[in-house]
Every structure is written in structure tokens, then in C-alpha cells.
Design a protein around this motif. Structure first.
Motif, PDB file in Angstrom:
ATOM      1  N   ILE A   1       7.125  10.261   0.339  1.00 25.95           N
ATOM      2  CA  ILE A   1       7.490   9.362  -0.768  1.00 25.95           C
ATOM      3  C   ILE A   1       8.699   8.545  -0.334  1.00 25.95           C
ATOM      4  N   LYS A   2       8.565   7.236  -0.329  1.00 22.10           N
ATOM      5  CA  LYS A   2       9.748   6.409  -0.036  1.00 22.10           C
ATOM      6  C   LYS A   2      10.519   6.298  -1.340  1.00 22.10           C
ATOM      7  N   SER A   3      11.348   7.310  -1.553  1.00 19.70           N
ATOM      8  CA  SER A   3      11.981   7.507  -2.857  1.00 19.70           C
ATOM      9  C   SER A   3      13.380   6.919  -2.880  1.00 19.70           C
TER      10      SER A   3
ATOM     11  N   LEU B   1      13.560   4.261  18.564  1.00 20.61           N
ATOM     12  CA  LEU B   1      13.352   4.378  17.122  1.00 20.61           C
ATOM     13  C   LEU B   1      12.708   3.095  16.624  1.00 20.61           C
ATOM     14  N   THR B   2      12.062   3.202  15.464  1.00 26.07           N
ATOM     15  CA  THR B   2      11.397   2.028  14.880  1.00 26.07           C
ATOM     16  C   THR B   2      11.758   1.894  13.408  1.00 26.07           C
ATOM     17  N   GLY B   3      11.841   0.663  12.948  1.00 25.66           N
ATOM     18  CA  GLY B   3      12.092   0.401  11.533  1.00 25.66           C
ATOM     19  C   GLY B   3      11.992  -1.086  11.258  1.00 25.66           C
ATOM     20  N   THR B   4      11.769  -1.408  10.002  1.00 26.47           N
ATOM     21  CA  THR B   4      11.552  -2.798   9.606  1.00 26.47           C
ATOM     22  C   THR B   4      12.682  -3.724  10.038  1.00 26.47           C
ATOM     23  N   THR B   5      13.929  -3.293   9.842  1.00 27.71           N
ATOM     24  CA  THR B   5      15.037  -4.199  10.144  1.00 27.71           C
ATOM     25  C   THR B   5      15.528  -4.050  11.579  1.00 27.71           C
TER      26      THR B   5
ATOM     27  N   THR C   1      11.399  15.406  13.336  1.00 33.73           N
ATOM     28  CA  THR C   1      10.641  14.627  12.350  1.00 33.73           C
ATOM     29  C   THR C   1      10.870  13.133  12.550  1.00 33.73           C
ATOM     30  N   GLU C   2      12.063  12.676  12.186  1.00 30.54           N
ATOM     31  CA  GLU C   2      12.371  11.242  12.227  1.00 30.54           C
ATOM     32  C   GLU C   2      13.878  11.088  12.121  1.00 30.54           C
ATOM     33  N   CYS C   3      14.332   9.849  12.077  1.00 29.85           N
ATOM     34  CA  CYS C   3      15.771   9.587  11.931  1.00 29.85           C
ATOM     35  C   CYS C   3      16.071   9.288  10.460  1.00 29.85           C
ATOM     36  N   THR C   4      17.333   9.008  10.154  1.00 26.10           N
ATOM     37  CA  THR C   4      17.719   8.869   8.740  1.00 26.10           C
ATOM     38  C   THR C   4      17.186   7.587   8.107  1.00 26.10           C
ATOM     39  N   THR C   5      16.988   6.538   8.929  1.00 30.47           N
ATOM     40  CA  THR C   5      16.423   5.288   8.395  1.00 30.47           C
ATOM     41  C   THR C   5      15.419   4.683   9.373  1.00 30.47           C
ATOM     42  N   SER C   6      14.826   5.521  10.194  1.00 28.82           N
ATOM     43  CA  SER C   6      13.864   4.997  11.172  1.00 28.82           C
ATOM     44  C   SER C   6      13.001   6.139  11.691  1.00 28.82           C
ATOM     45  N   ASN C   7      11.894   5.787  12.328  1.00 33.62           N
ATOM     46  CA  ASN C   7      11.022   6.796  12.938  1.00 33.62           C
ATOM     47  C   ASN C   7      11.384   6.986  14.406  1.00 33.62           C
ATOM     48  N   LEU C   8      10.971   8.136  14.926  1.00 31.56           N
ATOM     49  CA  LEU C   8      11.341   8.540  16.287  1.00 31.56           C
ATOM     50  C   LEU C   8      10.114   8.538  17.203  1.00 31.56           C
TER      51      LEU C   8
ATOM     52  N   ARG D   1       0.849  -1.205   0.000  1.00 34.53           N
ATOM     53  CA  ARG D   1       0.000   0.000   0.000  1.00 34.53           C
ATOM     54  C   ARG D   1       0.887   1.259   0.000  1.00 34.53           C
ATOM     55  N   ARG D   2       1.932   1.241   0.840  1.00 36.88           N
ATOM     56  CA  ARG D   2       2.813   2.417   0.863  1.00 36.88           C
ATOM     57  C   ARG D   2       3.561   2.571  -0.465  1.00 36.88           C
ATOM     58  N   LEU D   3       3.956   1.438  -1.076  1.00 41.08           N
ATOM     59  CA  LEU D   3       4.646   1.523  -2.377  1.00 41.08           C
ATOM     60  C   LEU D   3       3.743   2.195  -3.403  1.00 41.08           C
TER      61      LEU D   3
ATOM     62  N   LEU E   1       7.547  13.503   7.331  1.00 41.18           N
ATOM     63  CA  LEU E   1       8.349  12.290   7.598  1.00 41.18           C
ATOM     64  C   LEU E   1       7.739  11.115   6.849  1.00 41.18           C
ATOM     65  N   LEU E   2       8.521  10.041   6.800  1.00 36.82           N
ATOM     66  CA  LEU E   2       8.029   8.832   6.147  1.00 36.82           C
ATOM     67  C   LEU E   2       7.023   8.132   7.057  1.00 36.82           C
ATOM     68  N   PRO E   3       5.853   7.770   6.522  1.00 39.71           N
ATOM     69  CA  PRO E   3       4.915   6.986   7.339  1.00 39.71           C
ATOM     70  C   PRO E   3       5.429   5.556   7.494  1.00 39.71           C
ATOM     71  N   GLY E   4       6.250   5.347   8.492  1.00 42.52           N
ATOM     72  CA  GLY E   4       6.880   4.043   8.688  1.00 42.52           C
ATOM     73  C   GLY E   4       5.850   2.962   8.980  1.00 42.52           C
ATOM     74  N   ILE E   5       6.109   1.775   8.458  1.00 44.04           N
ATOM     75  CA  ILE E   5       5.188   0.653   8.689  1.00 44.04           C
ATOM     76  C   ILE E   5       5.295   0.179  10.144  1.00 44.04           C
ATOM     77  N   THR E   6       6.496   0.179  10.690  1.00 44.02           N
ATOM     78  CA  THR E   6       6.666  -0.229  12.088  1.00 44.02           C
ATOM     79  C   THR E   6       5.984   0.795  12.995  1.00 44.02           C
ATOM     80  N   ARG E   7       6.182   2.072  12.678  1.00 44.23           N
ATOM     81  CA  ARG E   7       5.516   3.165  13.414  1.00 44.23           C
ATOM     82  C   ARG E   7       4.008   2.952  13.427  1.00 44.23           C
TER      83      ARG E   7
HETATM   84  N1  PLP Z   1      12.083   6.789   8.102  1.00 41.50           N
HETATM   85  C1  PLP Z   1      12.958   6.657   7.095  1.00 41.50           C
HETATM   86  C2  PLP Z   1      13.568   7.888   6.500  1.00 41.50           C
HETATM   87  C3  PLP Z   1      13.291   5.379   6.601  1.00 41.50           C
HETATM   88  O1  PLP Z   1      14.147   5.257   5.581  1.00 41.50           O
HETATM   89  C4  PLP Z   1      12.695   4.244   7.214  1.00 41.50           C
HETATM   90  C5  PLP Z   1      13.011   2.891   6.749  1.00 41.50           C
HETATM   91  O2  PLP Z   1      13.867   2.663   5.953  1.00 41.50           O
HETATM   92  C6  PLP Z   1      11.805   4.427   8.269  1.00 41.50           C
HETATM   93  C7  PLP Z   1      11.513   5.716   8.684  1.00 41.50           C
HETATM   94  C8  PLP Z   1      11.150   3.246   8.947  1.00 41.50           C
HETATM   95  O3  PLP Z   1      10.124   2.743   8.149  1.00 41.50           O
HETATM   96  P1  PLP Z   1       9.622   1.235   8.259  1.00 41.50           P
HETATM   97  O4  PLP Z   1       9.120   1.036   9.643  1.00 41.50           O
HETATM   98  O5  PLP Z   1       8.545   1.155   7.241  1.00 41.50           O
HETATM   99  O6  PLP Z   1      10.799   0.373   7.951  1.00 41.50           O
END
Ligand code: PLP
Length: 292
Positions: free
Chosen positions: A152-154, A247-251, A185-192, A51-53, A209-215
Motif C-alpha cells: 500500500i503506498k500509504s 536504486l530506482t524511483g520516480t524522482t 526489501t527496498e530503501c526508504t523511498t526507492s527500490n533496490l 493503477r497502483r493508486l 515492498l512497494l511495487p515501484g513503477i520505476t522498478r
Molecule cells: N519504495 C518506497 C518505499 C517508496 O516510497 C518509493 C517511492 O516513493 C519507491 C519504492 C519507488 O517507487 P516509484 O518507482 O514508483 O517511484
């Protein structure tokens, strides 16, 4: 690179996986992506990621040339071809504008490129969860929502890459970015997230910020363990005055932050609310409770 890759349906490995230099993903950074991982061999929260894609692609007028089932099948085909040696899979799906003349006109690229990268997933070291990580607030400002929207997860990751470089220079595991107004806002590869008075708070999407799936998933599972999860505009003072931060993120799942700019958050150790959310997340992810 020990990875198995589907490039427009052709499965190759490692360095043989190539796209044209005339792909607009390469020329202009025009593309979108998702990072997923498996638990018990199954891509986790697949429906949310697709859905996010689709949302990301829609925001840059990029048509995704496949159904959800097509993508699911291609991910599984690539996973079957990969040598995972019993480990879980890291999955990256990329869709770029495709190959065409040097022009910004989307009509010159009628066929998007679709790439699926599969490699073994490597968990962060477990002591990061027991000890927590150091974060820094970086000077690099998160993209203005009216320039390149952080929604946009660009594939164009320069904003986050520059922020991550600054964080690494300053010894931070992660870099926390402010927006143009100075809000967090958020971190470079994760949400805060911060925790205050037992409530988990995270900046709203309007902060940019990116609407993180883990968030997003934490909003669903927090109440199951008696923890309210809410959006709230956060400033530096909220972070430094917080009881806990994570922080939260998929990995990375749910990872405690114990210092920011060398100042302790709370008592400087991972807190109980973070621990409860991590435990519930893992319970769901590992399948004790089904998650979609
Ligand atoms: N914010 C940014 C900028 C990211 O690049 C990511 C994941 O790569 C996230 C947040 C966390 O998102 P998700 O929980 O969907 O992995």
C-alpha cells in the motif's frame, strides 16, 4: 512552500492549501498517494501510477471518487495554474479517507479528500549519477505484510521515515530495509537492485515492498538493452558480493549505489549495467521511444 495545490477541486497556493484536522488522513494516517513527475511536460507512466493508486486504495477499502480521466484532467488543471518556469513538474496525488467523526468506521467518512500538489521538479545533482551514492542497511525493519502492507503506498509513512532518520544519522544517502525474516526489501523511498553476472536482480514483492513503477518499468526495458531483470530473494551477502547495486524511483530514475555500510560494492564505482539501464530509462522517459 512554492507549490500549487488542488484541494477537492479548489486550487490554492502554498500555505493556503489546508485540510480539516478531522480528516482521517490526519487523525489516523488513512490515505494513499502517488508521486509522479513530467518529462517534456507530460506526466510519465500515468496509467501505471493510477493503477497502483487504485490497488493501494482497494487494500484499505477506500473508494476513489474519480475516473482515470477525471484525475488526469485535475492534474493538468493544477499544472496549468502552477508557475513552473519552464521546469518539469513534481506531482503528488493524495486521497484520504475524508472528514468525519472520530471513529474507525469508514461509513462516517463518505467523501474522500482528493489533493493534487504540483511544484517544480528538481533533479538530483548529476554528480550523484557519475559518482554513485552511499547506502546503509538500517535496523528499522520493513513493515510486516500482515500489519501495514508495504504494497500500500500509504500516507502513513512512519516506517520509512524512521528508517530514513537512521540512514541520515549514519551518513547514508539511502537506508536499505530488511524484512522480518532478514531478507532485503527496498530503501526508504526507492527500490533496490543488485547486478550479478550481468543480470539485474531485485527482491520479489513477497519479500514485502512497494511495487515501484520505476522498478516495474525496468523489467520492460532491460531486455531492450540485453539485460535480464529478475526477482530474487536477496540477503546481505548477495548485496556485499554483488558486482553493482542501484536504486530506482520516480524522482531519481536509476541511481548507482557504490558503498553499503562503508564497504565497496564491486569496485566501488558505478557499473556498466547500471549505466546502460539508466541510459535506456532516460531515452524512453525523454520520449525517444513512447512509454505508457
Ligand atoms: N519504495 C518506497 C518505499 C517508496 O516510497 C518509493 C517511492 O516513493 C519507491 C519504492 C519507488 O517507487 P516509484 O518507482 O514508483 O517511484
Amino acid at each position: 512552500m512554492a507549490a500549487t495545490v488542488s484541494v477537492n477541486g479548489r486550487i490554492t497556493s502554498g500555505a493556503d492549501a489546508v485540510v480539516s484536522v478531522f480528516d482521517h488522513g490526519f487523525l489516523y494516517g488513512e490515505g494513499v498517494y502517488e508521486t509522479l513527475r513530467t518529462y517534456r511536460g507530460q506526466p510519465f507512466l500515468f496509467e501505471r501510477h493510477i493503477r497502483r493508486l487504485r490497488n493501494s486504495a482497494g487494500m484499505m477499502l477506500l473508494n476513489l471518487p474519480f475516473s482515470d480521466d477525471d484525475l488526469d484532467a485535475e492534474i493538468r488543471r493544477t499544472m496549468s495554474a502552477a508557475t513552473l518556469g519552464g521546469t518539469e513538474a513534481y506531482i503528488r496525488v493524495l486521497v484520504t479517507r475524508g472528514v468525519g467523526e472520530l471513529s474507525y468506521d469508514p461509513q462516517v467518512t463518505p467523501h474522500p479528500s482528493v489533493i493534487v500538489i504540483v511544484k517544480p521538479h528538481i533533479d538530483p545533482p548529476q554528480d550523484l549519477y557519475s559518482r554513485g551514492v552511499r547506502a546503509v542497511i538500517v535496523d528499522v525493519v520493513r513493515n510486516h505484510p500482515n500489519s501495514v502492507s508495504p504494497m500500500i503506498k500509504s500516507n502513513n509513512l512512519l516506517n520509512c521515515a524512521l528508517a530514513a532518520q537512521e540512514a541520515m544519522r549514519r551518513g547514508g544517502f539511502e537506508g536499505i530495509m530488511r524484512n522480518y525474516r532478514g531478507d532485503l526489501t527496498e530503501c526508504t523511498t526507492s527500490n533496490l537492485f543488485i547486478v550479478k553476472g550481468g543480470v539485474a536482480l531485485t527482491p520479489p514483492l513477497e519479500s514485502g515492498l512497494l511495487p515501484g513503477i520505476t522498478r516495474e518499468f525496468l523489467f520492460d526495458i532491460g531486455p531492450a538493452v540485453g539485460i535480464a531483470v529478475r526477482e530474487h530473494v536477496l540477503r546481505d551477502a548477495d548485496l556485499f558480493g554483488a558486482d553493482e547495486a542501484f536504486l530506482t524511483g520516480t524522482t531519481r530514475e536509476v541511481l548507482p549505489i557504490v558503498t553499503v555500510d562503508d564497504r565497496p560494492i564491486g569496485d566501488g564505482t558505478p557499473g556498466p549495467v547500471t549505466g546502460a539501464l539508466l541510459a535506456e530509462f532516460r531515452r524512453r522517459a525523454h520520449g525517444d521511444i513512447p512509454a505508457r
